[in-house]
Structures are given as C-alpha cells and as structure tokens.
Write a protein that holds these residues in place. Structure first.
Motif, mmCIF file in Angstrom:
data_model
loop_
_atom_site.group_PDB
_atom_site.id
_atom_site.type_symbol
_atom_site.label_atom_id
_atom_site.label_comp_id
_atom_site.label_asym_id
_atom_site.label_seq_id
_atom_site.Cartn_x
_atom_site.Cartn_y
_atom_site.Cartn_z
ATOM 1 N N LEU A 61 0.826 -1.204 0.000
ATOM 2 C CA LEU A 61 0.000 0.000 0.000
ATOM 3 C C LEU A 61 0.862 1.256 0.000
ATOM 4 O O LEU A 61 0.573 2.211 -0.725
ATOM 5 C CB LEU A 61 -0.924 -0.008 1.219
ATOM 6 C CG LEU A 61 -1.968 1.090 1.297
ATOM 7 C CD1 LEU A 61 -2.953 0.956 0.145
ATOM 8 C CD2 LEU A 61 -2.698 1.035 2.614
ATOM 9 N N THR A 72 -7.943 4.849 -0.195
ATOM 10 C CA THR A 72 -8.579 4.630 1.107
ATOM 11 C C THR A 72 -9.869 3.841 0.967
ATOM 12 O O THR A 72 -10.093 2.858 1.678
ATOM 13 C CB THR A 72 -8.849 5.979 1.799
ATOM 14 O OG1 THR A 72 -7.605 6.646 2.001
ATOM 15 C CG2 THR A 72 -9.535 5.792 3.126
ATOM 16 N N THR A 101 -5.647 4.281 6.933
ATOM 17 C CA THR A 101 -5.298 4.275 5.517
ATOM 18 C C THR A 101 -5.355 5.684 4.940
ATOM 19 O O THR A 101 -4.494 6.065 4.141
ATOM 20 C CB THR A 101 -6.244 3.348 4.732
ATOM 21 O OG1 THR A 101 -6.204 2.043 5.321
ATOM 22 C CG2 THR A 101 -5.827 3.240 3.283
ATOM 23 N N THR A 159 -1.983 7.239 3.382
ATOM 24 C CA THR A 159 -1.889 7.548 1.960
ATOM 25 C C THR A 159 -1.721 9.044 1.711
ATOM 26 O O THR A 159 -1.034 9.434 0.767
ATOM 27 C CB THR A 159 -3.120 7.031 1.176
ATOM 28 O OG1 THR A 159 -4.312 7.542 1.758
ATOM 29 C CG2 THR A 159 -3.147 5.526 1.149
#
Length: 77
Positions: A8, A29, A60, A64
């Motif tokens: 990720l 996400t 997340t 990110t």
C-alpha cells in the motif's frame, strides 16, 4: 499484514508521484477499506469488524495522504 502495508505504501508513493495526492488518497482509502471490510465481515461473527473498518479507514487515509504528499513533493518540477 506487513506485506499489505508495504504494498500500500509503495502504490501510494508511485501514484502520488504520477498523480495528485488529493486524488490518490480517497481512491486508495476507499478501495483498501472496502476490500478489508468484505473479508472481515465474512469471517467475523461478533460484529466488531465495523470498528476495525473505521480504524482501517482512518489509518489508511492518514497513511496515503502522508506518503502521496511526500512523493508528490519530491517530484521534479
């Protein structure tokens, strides 16, 4: 789980470098949270997967945003 987090982060870095972070963060996400929630809901009978889904969503999103923003900032002008 460590492999998923590393993957990720790598995808967020590459996507953040090629695209805008404001686009990368919400798409990654939602996609990761949906995949995680589907798996967790299928295997959990207690209903606590919902709390986990919220935590995954927040974590997340933060991850990110940070990774794609740093990657975008390192992009040559």
């Amino acid at each position: 789980m460590a492999g998923a987090v590393l993957t990720l982060a790598l995808v967020a870095a590459v996507a953040g470098r090629r695209m805008r972070p404001w686009l990368v963060a919400p798409v990654m996400t939602v996609a990761f949270t949906a995949a995680w929630s589907g798996n967790a809901a299928a295997t959990d009978s207690s209903g606590l997967w919902v709390i986990g889904a919220v935590l995954v969503l927040v974590g997340t999103a933060i991850g990110t945003i940070v990774v794609s923003a740093i990657s975008s900032a390192c992009r040559p002008a």
